[in-house]
Design a protein around this motif. Structure first.
Motif, PDB file in Angstrom:
ATOM      1  N   SER A 182       0.823  -1.209   0.000  1.00 17.00           N
ATOM      2  CA  SER A 182       0.000   0.000   0.000  1.00 17.00           C
ATOM      3  C   SER A 182       0.859   1.260   0.000  1.00 17.00           C
ATOM      4  CB  SER A 182      -0.930   0.013   1.215  1.00 17.00           C
ATOM      5  OG  SER A 182      -1.842  -1.065   1.156  1.00 17.00           O
ATOM      6  N   LEU A 183       1.949   1.240   0.757  1.00 21.23           N
ATOM      7  CA  LEU A 183       2.854   2.389   0.775  1.00 21.23           C
ATOM      8  C   LEU A 183       3.489   2.589  -0.595  1.00 21.23           C
ATOM      9  CD1 LEU A 183       4.607   1.860   4.235  1.00 21.23           C
ATOM     10  CD2 LEU A 183       2.835   3.531   3.661  1.00 21.23           C
ATOM     11  N   LEU A 184       3.902   1.491  -1.224  1.00 19.84           N
ATOM     12  CA  LEU A 184       4.474   1.565  -2.565  1.00 19.84           C
ATOM     13  C   LEU A 184       3.462   2.118  -3.555  1.00 19.84           C
ATOM     14  CD1 LEU A 184       6.947   0.677  -4.401  1.00 19.84           C
ATOM     15  CD2 LEU A 184       5.678  -1.428  -4.779  1.00 19.84           C
ATOM     16  N   ILE A 185       2.237   1.628  -3.475  1.00 22.34           N
ATOM     17  CA  ILE A 185       1.181   2.058  -4.386  1.00 22.34           C
ATOM     18  C   ILE A 185       0.840   3.531  -4.168  1.00 22.34           C
ATOM     19  CG2 ILE A 185      -1.305   1.797  -4.809  1.00 22.34           C
ATOM     20  CD1 ILE A 185      -0.818  -1.253  -4.356  1.00 22.34           C
ATOM     21  N   ALA A 186       0.791   3.967  -2.914  1.00 24.83           N
ATOM     22  CA  ALA A 186       0.483   5.363  -2.617  1.00 24.83           C
ATOM     23  C   ALA A 186       1.532   6.301  -3.219  1.00 24.83           C
ATOM     24  CB  ALA A 186       0.388   5.574  -1.106  1.00 24.83           C
ATOM     25  N   VAL A 187       2.788   5.897  -3.144  1.00 22.69           N
ATOM     26  CA  VAL A 187       3.854   6.726  -3.725  1.00 22.69           C
ATOM     27  C   VAL A 187       3.724   6.776  -5.244  1.00 22.69           C
ATOM     28  CG1 VAL A 187       6.338   6.946  -4.045  1.00 22.69           C
ATOM     29  CG2 VAL A 187       5.430   6.337  -1.807  1.00 22.69           C
ATOM     30  N   ILE A 188       3.429   5.649  -5.866  1.00 26.37           N
ATOM     31  CA  ILE A 188       3.249   5.622  -7.322  1.00 26.37           C
ATOM     32  C   ILE A 188       2.095   6.535  -7.725  1.00 26.37           C
ATOM     33  CG2 ILE A 188       2.541   4.169  -9.259  1.00 26.37           C
ATOM     34  CD1 ILE A 188       4.137   1.892  -7.937  1.00 26.37           C
ATOM     35  N   ALA A 189       0.979   6.475  -6.992  1.00 26.63           N
ATOM     36  CA  ALA A 189      -0.165   7.338  -7.296  1.00 26.63           C
ATOM     37  C   ALA A 189       0.192   8.810  -7.070  1.00 26.63           C
ATOM     38  CB  ALA A 189      -1.363   6.936  -6.440  1.00 26.63           C
ATOM     39  N   TYR A 190       0.968   9.100  -6.035  1.00 28.27           N
ATOM     40  CA  TYR A 190       1.425  10.468  -5.788  1.00 28.27           C
ATOM     41  C   TYR A 190       2.239  10.976  -6.978  1.00 28.27           C
ATOM     42  CZ  TYR A 190       3.963  14.384  -3.726  1.00 28.27           C
ATOM     43  OH  TYR A 190       4.513  15.622  -3.494  1.00 28.27           O
ATOM     44  N   VAL A 240      -7.959  -2.068   0.714  1.00 28.63           N
ATOM     45  CA  VAL A 240      -6.846  -1.319   1.305  1.00 28.63           C
ATOM     46  C   VAL A 240      -5.939  -0.782   0.213  1.00 28.63           C
ATOM     47  CG1 VAL A 240      -4.796  -1.488   2.766  1.00 28.63           C
ATOM     48  CG2 VAL A 240      -6.924  -2.608   3.468  1.00 28.63           C
ATOM     49  N   LEU A 241      -5.621  -1.594  -0.785  1.00 25.39           N
ATOM     50  CA  LEU A 241      -4.786  -1.156  -1.900  1.00 25.39           C
ATOM     51  C   LEU A 241      -5.468  -0.044  -2.693  1.00 25.39           C
ATOM     52  CD1 LEU A 241      -3.473  -4.596  -3.229  1.00 25.39           C
ATOM     53  CD2 LEU A 241      -2.380  -3.044  -1.610  1.00 25.39           C
ATOM     54  N   SER A 242      -6.774  -0.149  -2.872  1.00 25.60           N
ATOM     55  CA  SER A 242      -7.519   0.888  -3.594  1.00 25.60           C
ATOM     56  C   SER A 242      -7.516   2.202  -2.830  1.00 25.60           C
ATOM     57  CB  SER A 242      -8.958   0.422  -3.835  1.00 25.60           C
ATOM     58  OG  SER A 242      -8.995  -0.747  -4.619  1.00 25.60           O
ATOM     59  N   ALA A 243      -7.710   2.121  -1.503  1.00 25.25           N
ATOM     60  CA  ALA A 243      -7.680   3.330  -0.682  1.00 25.25           C
ATOM     61  C   ALA A 243      -6.305   3.977  -0.722  1.00 25.25           C
ATOM     62  CB  ALA A 243      -8.075   2.991   0.756  1.00 25.25           C
ATOM     63  N   ALA A 244      -5.257   3.157  -0.723  1.00 27.43           N
ATOM     64  CA  ALA A 244      -3.897   3.697  -0.801  1.00 27.43           C
ATOM     65  C   ALA A 244      -3.678   4.425  -2.122  1.00 27.43           C
ATOM     66  CB  ALA A 244      -2.885   2.568  -0.635  1.00 27.43           C
ATOM     67  N   TRP A 296      -2.949   9.641  -4.672  1.00 27.73           N
ATOM     68  CA  TRP A 296      -3.307  10.616  -5.702  1.00 27.73           C
ATOM     69  C   TRP A 296      -3.791  11.923  -5.066  1.00 27.73           C
ATOM     70  CZ3 TRP A 296      -7.955  13.085  -6.540  1.00 27.73           C
ATOM     71  CH2 TRP A 296      -8.016  13.886  -7.690  1.00 27.73           C
ATOM     72  N   ALA A 297      -4.679  11.822  -4.073  1.00 27.34           N
ATOM     73  CA  ALA A 297      -5.207  13.032  -3.421  1.00 27.34           C
ATOM     74  C   ALA A 297      -4.086  13.823  -2.758  1.00 27.34           C
ATOM     75  CB  ALA A 297      -6.266  12.633  -2.392  1.00 27.34           C
ATOM     76  N   LEU A 298      -3.149  13.133  -2.124  1.00 32.64           N
ATOM     77  CA  LEU A 298      -2.023  13.825  -1.507  1.00 32.64           C
ATOM     78  C   LEU A 298      -1.210  14.570  -2.556  1.00 32.64           C
ATOM     79  CD1 LEU A 298      -0.485  14.235   1.198  1.00 32.64           C
ATOM     80  CD2 LEU A 298       0.933  12.265   0.562  1.00 32.64           C
ATOM     81  N   GLY A 299      -1.078  13.961  -3.732  1.00 31.69           N
ATOM     82  CA  GLY A 299      -0.330  14.601  -4.802  1.00 31.69           C
ATOM     83  C   GLY A 299      -0.975  15.863  -5.324  1.00 31.69           C
TER      84      GLY A 299
END
Length: 248
Positions: A121-129, A175-179, A184-187
Motif C-alpha cells: 500500500s505504501l508503494l502504491i500510494a507513492v506511485i499514485a502520488y 486497502v490497496l484501492s484506498a492507498a 493521488w489526493a495527496l499529490g
C-alpha cells in the motif's frame, strides 16, 4: 488533475477486479502476464535507472555532497527498497511453508500477509502520488508511466492474490484501492521538495525491480519468453519514439 484522477481510478479497477481475470490464472504462465512483465522490465531500464541518475544530481545539489557520493546514496535507497520487499517475500514464503507443515494449508499466516499488504500500500500510494509529481512532466512521459504502472499492478496484484485470495478478495484489495486514491489526493494537495520526491522514487524503484524479478524469473513460474520480449521491445520502442519526437 482530471486526467491523473482517471489514471488513479484505472489502478483501482485493477486492484478490485484482478481476481476476475480468469484467463491469467493458467499454467504455464499466461502470455499476458509475461507481456506485462516485459513492459515492467522495459520501464525499469528506460525510466527508473536513468531517472535515478538525475535524482542523484539533485541529491548532490541539495545536500552539497560530491556527485559520486550523492549518486551512491540514491542507489543505496533503491537497494533498500529492493531489500525490504525481498524480505517481505521471504517472510511470506517461510510463513506459508510453516503453515503447510502445521495445518496442511498452502497459505501464509494472516499477520505476515497483512504486513505485505501494508508495505504494498505504501508503494502504491507513492506511485499514485507521482502521477502528479514526476521528473518528466510531458504528456507522453505521463502516458508511458501510467501504462507501465497499470501493467505492473496487474502482475503484482495477481501475485499477491495468489498468496492469499481469501484476504485479498475480502479486505486486501480495498486497502490497496484506498492507498491509490489517498496517494493521488495527496499529490494534488502537497508538493514535496524535489529532494524528497527523488528519494521516494529511488525507494519505490527498488521495490518495483524486486517485484518484476520475483514474478518473471523463478523457474516454477514457467514464464513465456516471446511475450516477455514483445512487451519489453514494444515499451522500449514507445519510449525511444517519444524521446525522439520531443527532442526533434
Amino acid at each position: 488533475m482530471w486526467i491523473t484522477l482517471a489514471m488513479a481510478l484505472a489502478f483501482v479497477v485493477v486492484h478490485l477486479f484482478v481476481g476476475r481475470l480468469r484467463f491469467l490464472d493458467v499454467e504455464p504462465r499466461s502470455r499476458w502476464l509475461s507481456f506485462a512483465g516485459g513492459v515492467a522490465v522495459g520501464y525499469v531500464f528506460l525510466h527508473i535507472m536513468p531517472e535515478l541518475g538525475t535524482h542523484g544530481a539533485t541529491f548532490g545539489r541539495e545536500t552539497g555532497m560530491r556527485e559520486t557520493l550523492a549518486e551512491s546514496m540514491v542507489y543505496t535507497l533503491s537497494l533498500a527498497g529492493l531489500a525490504l520487499f525481498y524480505g517481505l517475500e521471504r517472510a511470506l514464503l517461510v510463513s506459508r511453508d510453516g503453515r503447510k507443515r502445521r495445518e496442511g494449508r498452502d497459505r501464509p499466516d494472516h499477520g505476515v500477509f497483512w504486513l505485505h499488504i501494508v508495505a504494498s500500500s505504501l508503494l502504491i500510494a507513492v506511485i499514485a502520488y507521482l502521477l502528479n509529481h514526476r521528473e518528466d512532466p510531458s504528456t507522453g512521459g505521463l502516458v508511458l508511466f501510467f501504462a507501465a504502472m497499470l501493467l505492473h499492478f496487474v502482475t503484482a496484484d495477481f501475485g499477491t492474490r495468489r498468496d492469499h485470495p481469501e484476504i485479498y478478495d475480502g479486505k486486501g484489495r480495498w486497502v490497496l484501492s484506498a492507498a491509490t486514491l489517498g496517494g493521488w489526493a495527496l499529490g494534488t494537495q502537497v508538493a514535496l521538495p524535489e529532494l524528497a520526491i527523488g528519494c521516494l522514487f529511488a525507494f519505490i524503484g527498488g521495490g518495483i525491480i524486486l517485484v518484476v524479478l520475483k514474478e518473471e524469473l523463478p523457474e516454477e513460474r514457467k514464464s513465456r519468453f516471446v511475450p516477455f520480449l514483445l512487451g519489453a521491445g514494444l515499451y522500449a520502442a514507445l519510449v525511444l519514439g517519444e524521446l525522439a519526437l520531443r527532442t526533434a
